[in-house]
Design a protein around this motif. Structure first.
Motif, PDB file in Angstrom:
ATOM      1  N   ALA A   8     101.523 105.876  25.985  1.00 18.79           N
ATOM      2  CA  ALA A   8     100.873 105.181  24.937  1.00 18.79           C
ATOM      3  C   ALA A   8     100.653 103.633  25.416  1.00 18.79           C
ATOM      4  O   ALA A   8      99.658 103.323  25.420  1.00 18.79           O
ATOM      5  CB  ALA A   8     101.406 105.438  23.947  1.00 18.79           C
ATOM      6  N   TYR A   9     101.650 103.145  26.047  1.00 20.93           N
ATOM      7  CA  TYR A   9     101.823 101.680  26.556  1.00 20.93           C
ATOM      8  C   TYR A   9     100.579 101.900  27.671  1.00 20.93           C
ATOM      9  O   TYR A   9     100.082 100.352  27.083  1.00 20.93           O
ATOM     10  CB  TYR A   9     102.820 101.642  27.034  1.00 20.93           C
ATOM     11  N   LEU A  10     100.580 102.428  28.743  1.00 27.59           N
ATOM     12  CA  LEU A  10      99.452 102.269  29.618  1.00 27.59           C
ATOM     13  C   LEU A  10      97.832 102.140  28.884  1.00 27.59           C
ATOM     14  O   LEU A  10      96.485 101.816  29.602  1.00 27.59           O
ATOM     15  CB  LEU A  10      99.182 102.994  30.683  1.00 27.59           C
ATOM     16  N   LYS A  11      97.976 103.118  28.118  1.00 26.82           N
ATOM     17  CA  LYS A  11      96.409 103.220  27.430  1.00 26.82           C
ATOM     18  C   LYS A  11      96.582 101.980  26.299  1.00 26.82           C
ATOM     19  O   LYS A  11      94.793 101.384  26.211  1.00 26.82           O
ATOM     20  CB  LYS A  11      96.726 104.314  26.255  1.00 26.82           C
ATOM     21  N   GLY A  12      97.277 101.225  25.920  1.00 24.47           N
ATOM     22  CA  GLY A  12      97.345 100.547  25.195  1.00 24.47           C
ATOM     23  C   GLY A  12      96.580  98.824  26.392  1.00 24.47           C
ATOM     24  O   GLY A  12      96.329  98.042  25.104  1.00 24.47           O
ATOM     25  N   LEU A  13      97.545  99.187  27.143  1.00 26.40           N
ATOM     26  CA  LEU A  13      97.165  97.820  28.009  1.00 26.40           C
ATOM     27  C   LEU A  13      96.022  97.769  28.547  1.00 26.40           C
ATOM     28  O   LEU A  13      95.217  97.351  28.753  1.00 26.40           O
ATOM     29  CB  LEU A  13      98.455  98.001  29.763  1.00 26.40           C
ATOM     30  N   ALA A  14      95.448  99.262  29.156  1.00 21.52           N
ATOM     31  CA  ALA A  14      93.950  98.896  29.034  1.00 21.52           C
ATOM     32  C   ALA A  14      93.123  98.687  28.151  1.00 21.52           C
ATOM     33  O   ALA A  14      91.980  98.162  28.413  1.00 21.52           O
ATOM     34  CB  ALA A  14      93.398 100.596  29.813  1.00 21.52           C
ATOM     35  N   GLU A  15      92.808  99.439  26.415  1.00 21.70           N
ATOM     36  CA  GLU A  15      92.470  98.841  25.652  1.00 21.70           C
ATOM     37  C   GLU A  15      92.283  97.420  25.390  1.00 21.70           C
ATOM     38  O   GLU A  15      91.417  96.358  25.148  1.00 21.70           O
ATOM     39  CB  GLU A  15      92.926  99.464  24.437  1.00 21.70           C
ATOM     40  N   LEU A  29      89.029 104.983  34.904  1.00 18.65           N
ATOM     41  CA  LEU A  29      90.237 104.331  34.622  1.00 18.65           C
ATOM     42  C   LEU A  29      90.258 104.898  33.406  1.00 18.65           C
ATOM     43  O   LEU A  29      91.252 105.646  32.553  1.00 18.65           O
ATOM     44  CB  LEU A  29      90.191 102.782  33.901  1.00 18.65           C
ATOM     45  N   THR A  30      89.324 105.383  32.333  1.00 16.69           N
ATOM     46  CA  THR A  30      89.601 106.121  31.062  1.00 16.69           C
ATOM     47  C   THR A  30      90.018 107.011  31.003  1.00 16.69           C
ATOM     48  O   THR A  30      90.274 108.379  30.695  1.00 16.69           O
ATOM     49  CB  THR A  30      87.774 105.653  30.141  1.00 16.69           C
ATOM     50  N   ALA A  31      89.169 107.972  32.013  1.00 15.48           N
ATOM     51  CA  ALA A  31      89.625 109.818  32.407  1.00 15.48           C
ATOM     52  C   ALA A  31      90.690 109.957  33.192  1.00 15.48           C
ATOM     53  O   ALA A  31      91.771 109.843  32.453  1.00 15.48           O
ATOM     54  CB  ALA A  31      87.930 109.833  33.741  1.00 15.48           C
ATOM     55  N   ILE A  32      91.535 108.694  34.039  1.00 18.37           N
ATOM     56  CA  ILE A  32      92.431 108.558  34.815  1.00 18.37           C
ATOM     57  C   ILE A  32      93.974 108.268  33.124  1.00 18.37           C
ATOM     58  O   ILE A  32      94.531 109.342  33.418  1.00 18.37           O
ATOM     59  CB  ILE A  32      93.178 107.111  35.429  1.00 18.37           C
ATOM     60  N   ILE A  33      93.377 107.827  32.140  1.00 19.68           N
ATOM     61  CA  ILE A  33      94.452 107.060  31.348  1.00 19.68           C
ATOM     62  C   ILE A  33      94.280 108.676  30.597  1.00 19.68           C
ATOM     63  O   ILE A  33      95.133 108.837  29.694  1.00 19.68           O
ATOM     64  CB  ILE A  33      93.861 106.443  30.384  1.00 19.68           C
ATOM     65  N   ASP A  34      93.251 109.311  29.744  1.00 20.45           N
ATOM     66  CA  ASP A  34      93.136 110.188  29.107  1.00 20.45           C
ATOM     67  C   ASP A  34      94.130 112.077  29.996  1.00 20.45           C
ATOM     68  O   ASP A  34      95.374 112.113  29.412  1.00 20.45           O
ATOM     69  CB  ASP A  34      91.897 111.016  29.104  1.00 20.45           C
ATOM     70  N   LEU A  35      93.640 111.666  30.987  1.00 18.58           N
ATOM     71  CA  LEU A  35      94.171 112.438  31.880  1.00 18.58           C
ATOM     72  C   LEU A  35      96.351 112.602  31.630  1.00 18.58           C
ATOM     73  O   LEU A  35      96.562 113.220  32.029  1.00 18.58           O
ATOM     74  CB  LEU A  35      94.669 113.115  33.435  1.00 18.58           C
ATOM     75  N   LEU A  36      96.492 111.226  31.751  1.00 17.44           N
ATOM     76  CA  LEU A  36      98.205 111.149  31.867  1.00 17.44           C
ATOM     77  C   LEU A  36      98.558 111.898  30.450  1.00 17.44           C
ATOM     78  O   LEU A  36      99.554 111.855  30.033  1.00 17.44           O
ATOM     79  CB  LEU A  36      98.602 108.881  31.755  1.00 17.44           C
ATOM     80  N   GLY A  37      97.489 111.160  29.642  1.00 17.39           N
ATOM     81  CA  GLY A  37      98.270 110.930  27.901  1.00 17.39           C
ATOM     82  C   GLY A  37      98.523 113.319  27.859  1.00 17.39           C
ATOM     83  O   GLY A  37      99.632 113.748  27.450  1.00 17.39           O
ATOM     84  N   GLU A  38      97.114 114.036  28.411  1.00 11.97           N
ATOM     85  CA  GLU A  38      97.368 115.397  28.524  1.00 11.97           C
ATOM     86  C   GLU A  38      99.205 115.892  29.763  1.00 11.97           C
ATOM     87  O   GLU A  38      99.629 116.692  29.610  1.00 11.97           O
ATOM     88  CB  GLU A  38      95.821 115.929  29.273  1.00 11.97           C
ATOM     89  N   MET A  39      99.001 114.807  30.930  1.00  9.37           N
ATOM     90  CA  MET A  39     100.067 115.694  31.792  1.00  9.37           C
ATOM     91  C   MET A  39     100.840 115.127  31.376  1.00  9.37           C
ATOM     92  O   MET A  39     102.298 116.483  30.997  1.00  9.37           O
ATOM     93  CB  MET A  39     100.056 115.071  33.379  1.00  9.37           C
ATOM     94  N   THR A  40     101.137 114.356  29.795  1.00  8.34           N
ATOM     95  CA  THR A  40     102.546 113.889  29.571  1.00  8.34           C
ATOM     96  C   THR A  40     102.939 115.240  28.239  1.00  8.34           C
ATOM     97  O   THR A  40     104.628 115.420  28.221  1.00  8.34           O
ATOM     98  CB  THR A  40     102.751 112.454  28.773  1.00  8.34           C
TER      99      THR A  40
END
Length: 101
Positions: A8-15, A29-40
């Motif tokens: 969530a922190y990384l997503k906030g930084l990217a936004e 970058l959006t796809a990587i962040i979404d993937l990180l969320g799903e993997m988590t």
């Protein structure tokens, strides 16, 4: 910080970067962040399953210990080699006919 919080922190930084999500880099970058969320989410689900199974195995191990104690008595009196020595090779003659046939 837990994985979910880090994602969530990384997503906030990217936004906060206000990057253009329509460019190739932005899409990546959006796809990587979404993937990180799903993997988590998947990792946390697996961790919960592992904890449950670990507790279950501990319970089964305890129950098996109770059964072994009931069947074999005190551990000091039981020797695993006794099970092996209980049968001689001649007890299992391969040439004998099966009595059920």
């Amino acid at each position: 910080m837990e994985l979910k919080e880090k994602a969530a922190y990384l997503k906030g930084l990217a936004e906060g970067l206000n990057y253009d999500k329509t460019t190739a880099e932005g899409k990546l970058l959006t796809a990587i962040i979404d993937l990180l969320g799903e993997m988590t989410a998947e990792i946390e689900g697996n961790a919960e399953d592992i904890n449950y199974l670990s507790e279950y195995v501990d319970e089964v191990d305890k129950d098996l210990g109770d059964v072994e104690e009931y069947l074999f008595g005190d551990d000091e009196d039981y020797d695993e080699d006794d099970d092996i020595d209980a049968f001689e090779d001649e007890d299992f003659d391969e040439n004998e006919e099966d009595p059920e046939n």
